[in-house]
Scaffold this motif. Structure first.
Motif, PDB file in Angstrom:
ATOM      1  N   GLY A  52       0.573  -1.285  -0.452  1.00  5.28           N
ATOM      2  CA  GLY A  52      -0.285   0.105   0.051  1.00  5.28           C
ATOM      3  C   GLY A  52       1.063   0.930   0.059  1.00  5.28           C
ATOM      4  O   GLY A  52       0.544   2.826  -0.369  1.00  5.28           O
ATOM      5  N   THR A 129      -9.230   3.736  -3.654  1.00  5.45           N
ATOM      6  CA  THR A 129      -7.851   2.565  -3.622  1.00  5.45           C
ATOM      7  C   THR A 129      -7.802   1.842  -4.291  1.00  5.45           C
ATOM      8  O   THR A 129      -7.020   1.596  -5.309  1.00  5.45           O
ATOM      9  CB  THR A 129      -7.715   2.023  -2.341  1.00  5.45           C
ATOM     10  N   MET A 232      -2.434   4.490   3.993  1.00  7.70           N
ATOM     11  CA  MET A 232      -3.679   4.733   3.569  1.00  7.70           C
ATOM     12  C   MET A 232      -4.475   3.756   4.868  1.00  7.70           C
ATOM     13  O   MET A 232      -4.211   3.017   5.020  1.00  7.70           O
ATOM     14  CB  MET A 232      -3.337   3.079   2.326  1.00  7.70           C
TER      15      MET A 232
END
Length: 446
Positions: A52, A129, A232
């Motif tokens: 991430g 995302t 994130m």
């Protein structure tokens, strides 16, 4: 401690209920192994989390920073990584010590209306995302195989079959797949940097703080972008859930050791993520800034320029391979995070393939529409928009995490040390402030 978590501890509004990611919860036994074997068994979740921090949504900022200001922003990448290590350590502590992931902890601590809002925001973050991954993977397919962006966006929906296959093999196979792709990404950048032949003295100096980051408004803005997009939201939910795939001794000593090993795992993995992010910035500095090309923030333009600047057709190919691997990696981890969020907040279980198709469809529709209408430029704009959406959601994940791990009623004897809480709170306030600034600047068009 885990029995307490199951039955309900002081400080929680309700009992935990079913374990996080129950289909893989506690499937990797560690307590019967030697100390070295137990440490090795804990290696894996941190690398899923690390993906991430190097997903396609982060590439543009690093490319822009390196191409425009050379190696000066390496310090910001280092600081960002240190903050990430701190917050992910709290995630593993929460998951191991309480037997709850962050979604379950929010559900069990807050009134239902509050938890419901937090769930909606978390789902929005998952979709944002996924949107970044759709666009990044589509660009990678376009650069590598010449597949049109519009078609590449649709092709990304097929990754659901890859994820289903990996999940059937077992969670260790999922981790092995992620680590293998990370190895390919690392090798790609190692070769590209060797071709670029950067000024290593300037690279080392770039990791030291400089007042120019604050005094130069343009450099400050890019620094804010790197820092603001560090953590994130889905990674916080993901880590606190997947760390519970390890079945350790349920004694206080066993929990302490599990927290320690899980922290080492995420720390080493995030240092690797720092290596990749720094590599993107170093490559951009050596290939673009050093040659006077100017700022390059577009992934396609970077790929196009690497060949003439480095004098090898291999360089842009490696760049595209690394981008595609990043997109695939992030796809797997976002799927697992989505499962943890849905099951944790509202205790709703649906088939993984169905959930994947739903979230991917939500991401594909705007991505396909924009790429068809505006092409690669529109896709890049949408990529930036996805990061703004993530910025909006970030405080609603970080603040509960810091509050839970600092609460002795919830954490018992495994409450986070005071120094860790103070540093995490300060880092959280910094990230939130930077994200708010980026959001305001985006809204004002500055």
């Amino acid at each position: 401690m885990l029995d307490q978590a199951t039955k309900g501890m002081n400080g929680w509004r309700r009992e935990r209920g079913e374990a996080a990611l129950s289909d893989v919860h506690g499937t990797i036994a560690v307590s019967h192994r030697s100390r070295l074997g137990r440490l090795f068994a804990f290696i894996g979740p941190g690398y899923l989390v690390a993906t991430g921090y190097m997903d396609p949504g982060n590439w543009a900022t690093s490319l822009a920073g390196g191409s425009r200001f050379g190696y000066a922003l390496l310090f910001v990448a280092l600081l960002s990584n240190m903050i990430a290590i701190l917050l992910q350590a709290l995630c593993s502590r929460l998951g191991v010590a309480t037997g709850r992931d962050l979604a379950q902890a929010c559900r069990d601590s807050f009134p239902k209306p509050v938890a419901f809002v937090l769930w909606l925001l978390a789902e929005l973050a998952i979709c944002a995302t996924d949107l970044a991954e759709v666009i990044g993977t589509a660009i990678g397919l376009n650069l590598l195989f010449g597949i049109p962006l519009e078609l590449g966006v649709i092709v990304t929906a097929l990754d659901v079959f890859l994820i289903l296959w990996l999940q059937k093999l077992g969670f260790r196979f999922v981790e092995a797949f992620i680590v293998a792709l990370l190895g390919i990404i690392g090798a790609c950048f190692f070769i590209q940097i060797a071709m670029a032949d950067p000024d290593w003295g300037a690279v080392i100096r770039g990791f030291a703080p400089t007042t120019e980051i604050v005094t130069n408004p343009d450099m400050l803005y890019l620094a804010l972008g790197i820092l603001g997009a560090t953590v994130m939201p889905h990674n916080l939910y993901l880590h606190s859930a997947i760390v519970q795939t390890r079945k350790h001794a349920p004694t206080p000593d066993g929990v302490r050791e599990a927290i320690r090993f899980a922290t080492w795992d995420s720390t080493f993995a995030l240092m690797f993520a720092l290596t990749i992010n720094a590599s993107i910035l170093i490559l951009a500095a050596a290939a673009f800034h050093g040659t006077g090309t100017g700022e390059v923030a577009d992934l396609g333009k970077a790929h196009e320029l690497l060949n003439p600047l480095l004098g090898s057709a291999l360089a842009p190919t490696l760049f595209a391979v690394a981008l595609l691997c990043c997109g695939l990696n992030s796809t797997v981890t976002a799927t697992i995070a989505g499962q943890a969020v849905m099951e944790g907040f509202i205790e709703m279980k649906i088939q993984p393939w169905l959930r994947r198709l739903i979230t991917r469809a939500i991401a594909i529709v705007p991505a396909a529409a924009v790429t068809i209408a505006y092409g690669e430029k529109g896709a890049s704009t949408l990529l930036i928009l996805s990061q703004v959406v993530l910025s909006l959601q970030l405080p609603f994940a970080i603040v509960p995490l810091v509050l839970f791990t600092a609460d002795r009623r919830k954490m018992g004897e495994h409450v986070a040390p005071r120094w860790q809480t103070v540093l995490a709170a300060a880092a959280s306030l910094l990230i939130i402030a930077l994200n708010v600034k980026l959001l305001v600047d985006t809204a004002l068009g500055s």
